[in-house]
Motif scaffolding. Structure first.
Motif, short mmCIF file in Angstrom:
data_model
loop_
_atom_site.label_atom_id
_atom_site.label_comp_id
_atom_site.label_asym_id
_atom_site.label_seq_id
_atom_site.Cartn_x
_atom_site.Cartn_y
_atom_site.Cartn_z
N THR A 207 -86.17 -33.79 53.16
CA THR A 207 -85.41 -32.76 53.88
C THR A 207 -84.16 -33.28 54.59
O THR A 207 -83.24 -32.51 54.87
CB THR A 207 -86.35 -32.02 54.88
N PRO A 270 -82.51 -35.11 45.41
CA PRO A 270 -82.74 -36.56 45.49
C PRO A 270 -81.40 -37.30 45.54
O PRO A 270 -80.37 -36.72 45.22
CB PRO A 270 -83.47 -36.87 44.17
N ALA A 284 -80.34 -42.86 50.85
CA ALA A 284 -80.10 -41.44 50.58
C ALA A 284 -79.09 -41.24 49.45
O ALA A 284 -78.94 -40.14 48.94
CB ALA A 284 -79.62 -40.74 51.84
C1 LIG Z 1 -79.95 -37.08 49.31
S1 LIG Z 1 -80.93 -36.91 50.72
C2 LIG Z 1 -81.06 -35.12 50.79
C3 LIG Z 1 -81.27 -34.59 52.18
C4 LIG Z 1 -81.27 -33.04 52.29
N1 LIG Z 1 -82.34 -32.44 51.52
C5 LIG Z 1 -79.96 -32.45 51.85
O1 LIG Z 1 -79.93 -31.84 50.81
O2 LIG Z 1 -78.95 -32.62 52.55
C6 LIG Z 1 -82.52 -37.42 50.13
C7 LIG Z 1 -83.59 -37.47 51.21
O3 LIG Z 1 -84.84 -37.78 50.58
C8 LIG Z 1 -85.58 -38.69 51.37
N2 LIG Z 1 -86.51 -39.35 50.44
C9 LIG Z 1 -86.26 -40.35 49.56
N3 LIG Z 1 -87.36 -40.59 48.81
C10 LIG Z 1 -88.31 -39.71 49.23
C11 LIG Z 1 -89.67 -39.43 48.85
N4 LIG Z 1 -90.26 -40.12 47.86
N5 LIG Z 1 -90.34 -38.46 49.51
C12 LIG Z 1 -89.77 -37.75 50.51
N6 LIG Z 1 -88.50 -37.98 50.91
C13 LIG Z 1 -87.79 -38.93 50.28
C14 LIG Z 1 -84.54 -39.56 52.02
O4 LIG Z 1 -85.04 -40.14 53.21
C15 LIG Z 1 -83.41 -38.54 52.28
O5 LIG Z 1 -83.54 -37.96 53.56
#
Ligand SMILES: C[S@@+](CC[C@H](N)C(=O)[O-])C[C@H]1O[C@@H](n2cnc3c(N)ncnc32)[C@H](O)[C@@H]1O
Length: 378
Positions: A207, A270, A284
């Motif tokens: 998120t 992702p 991220a």
């Molecule tokens: C590209 S950011 C997107 C954040 C937000 N959803 C947005 O659209 O602005 C990806 C997020 O996924 C989290 N993340 C990475 N791998 C993950 C996993 N296996 N399970 C849950 N969160 C994850 C990261 O910490 C990061 O906050």
């Protein structure tokens, strides 16, 4: 335990904790430097692996860093011209990342000492107490790179002022180290794509600031569970959800991937590039071996209600950089027993797409961001 760092000053040995958010090791040699140091000398010492503990004027230290950056940019531009004649775009990307990492390492050699109470004892230094309190827990003196400190101060300003987001009708306040939706074209896709029917429940996987959950809550989804692996992201999302007034609709879980149970809609944005993250701050942006992308696709079917939809938000930049093919993505989708119901596209408009000095310009110009609407049944 945090590593320590030692240096000689006025014939006395000093020791303090070393801190690096990137997980960088402390430099072996430390030299105490001041305003008399030139950018060329600083770069030479940095190349030799010497940490430069700044004792001069704060603004002069920032200028030194800028002068070092300009010199490194000039060199990089010359290299770019040489490389682009011979290499394919994937090699150019790998060289670009390598030079970014080397540059970050050199620029991180300018160090500052932070005293208890987050005091920066330099001439004309700003008050950094509040900015540091949001990131560090140290109660004793510690040393960090000036570059990191500037990042912490910049993040404090973003967190204080927020980023106006038309799609939520308010602002989002990104915390230090949490993915910020500043390049927000993808938010429009999430705001406008038709919701599945019914759409009472949703999961938001990874998120970050909570922005996608807030958009869905404002669109009327009543029960949303948002997950993230990063503790900082969960804290940040909690703050933003509170600000948005949607806290009764959204629950947060600090976990990897999916919460228990099923939902009508599952969204995931992702990191868009399958490459090794060289620091926790890059997690991220880079998704090593497409682990999050594949994990999301593989788990999706088992968490979707009948008539449910998975929304994958991803750009094709990786395809233009030769890091992933369209066929691979489509294969992973069908191997996960999913099919593409619809795809909504948008062209990124951020400044990087117009920057012709960027080595990845050609790929960035061609980039399209998509919301892939996925349903069960391969
Ligand atoms: C590209 S950011 C997107 C954040 C937000 N959803 C947005 O659209 O602005 C990806 C997020 O996924 C989290 N993340 C990475 N791998 C993950 C996993 N296996 N399970 C849950 N969160 C994850 C990261 O910490 C990061 O906050």
């Amino acid at each position: 335990m945090s590593p320590s760092i030692s240096w000689q000053e006025n014939q006395t040995q000093h020791t303090a904790l070393w801190h690096s958010e990137n997980g960088a090791k402390p430099p072996k040699n430390i030299l105490v430097v001041d305003d008399s140091l030139t950018a060329d000398e600083a770069l030479k010492l940095a190349h030799e692996g010497t940490g430069l503990l700044w004792q001069g004027d704060y603004h002069n230290a920032r200028q030194l860093l800028q002068a070092m950056t300009r010199r490194l940019n000039k060199k990089a531009l010359k290299k770019k011209e040489k490389n682009s004649a011979h290499k394919n775009i994937r090699d150019i990307f790998n060289l670009y990342r390598l030079s970014q990492a080397q540059r970050a390492k050199l620029l991180s050699m300018v160090l500052v000492r932070i005293d208890p109470g987050f005091e920066l004892a330099l001439r004309r230094a700003p008050n950094i107490q509040q900015a540091c309190e949001q990131v560090y827990a140290h109660t004793t003196t510690f040393v960090i790179s000036l570059r990191e400190l500037l990042g912490v101060i910049g993040a404090f300003e973003w967190r204080k002022n927020g980023v106006p987001i038309a799609e939520t009708g308010g602002s989002i306040y990104p915390f230090y180290g949490v993915f910020s939706p500043v390049r927000g074209e993808y938010l429009k896709l999430v705001k406008e794509a038709p919701l599945p029917v019914p759409c009472k429940t949703a999961f938001d996987i990874g998120t970050g600031t909570g922005v996608l959950s807030i958009i869905l809550a404002k669109r009327g989804v009543q029960h949303i569970i948002a997950t993230d692996m990063q503790e900082r992201a969960i804290e940040c999302a909690r703050f933003n959800i509170g600000q948005s007034g949607c806290q009764t609709q959204i629950t947060l879980e600090h976990c990897a991937f999916f919460p228990e149970g099923k939902a009508d809609l599952i969204v995931c944005n992702p990191p868009w590039l399958p490459a090794k993250a060289s620091s926790s701050l890059e997690q991220a942006v880079y998704d090593p071996d497409s682990a999050m992308l594949k994990g999301f696709l593989q788990g999706l079917c088992g968490h979707l209600n009948e008539n449910g939809q998975g929304w994958l938000i991803i750009s094709d930049l990786a395809e233009h950089l030769g890091l992933r093919t369209r066929k691979e993505l489509l294969d992973w989708i069908s191997e996960a027993n999913l099919r593409v119901l619809e795809r909504y596209d948008i062209k990124p408009q951020h400044a990087k797409t117009a920057d012709t000095t960027d080595p990845l310009h050609v790929a960035r110009m061609a980039e399209i961001t998509s919301l892939w609407c996925l349903v069960k049944g391969g």
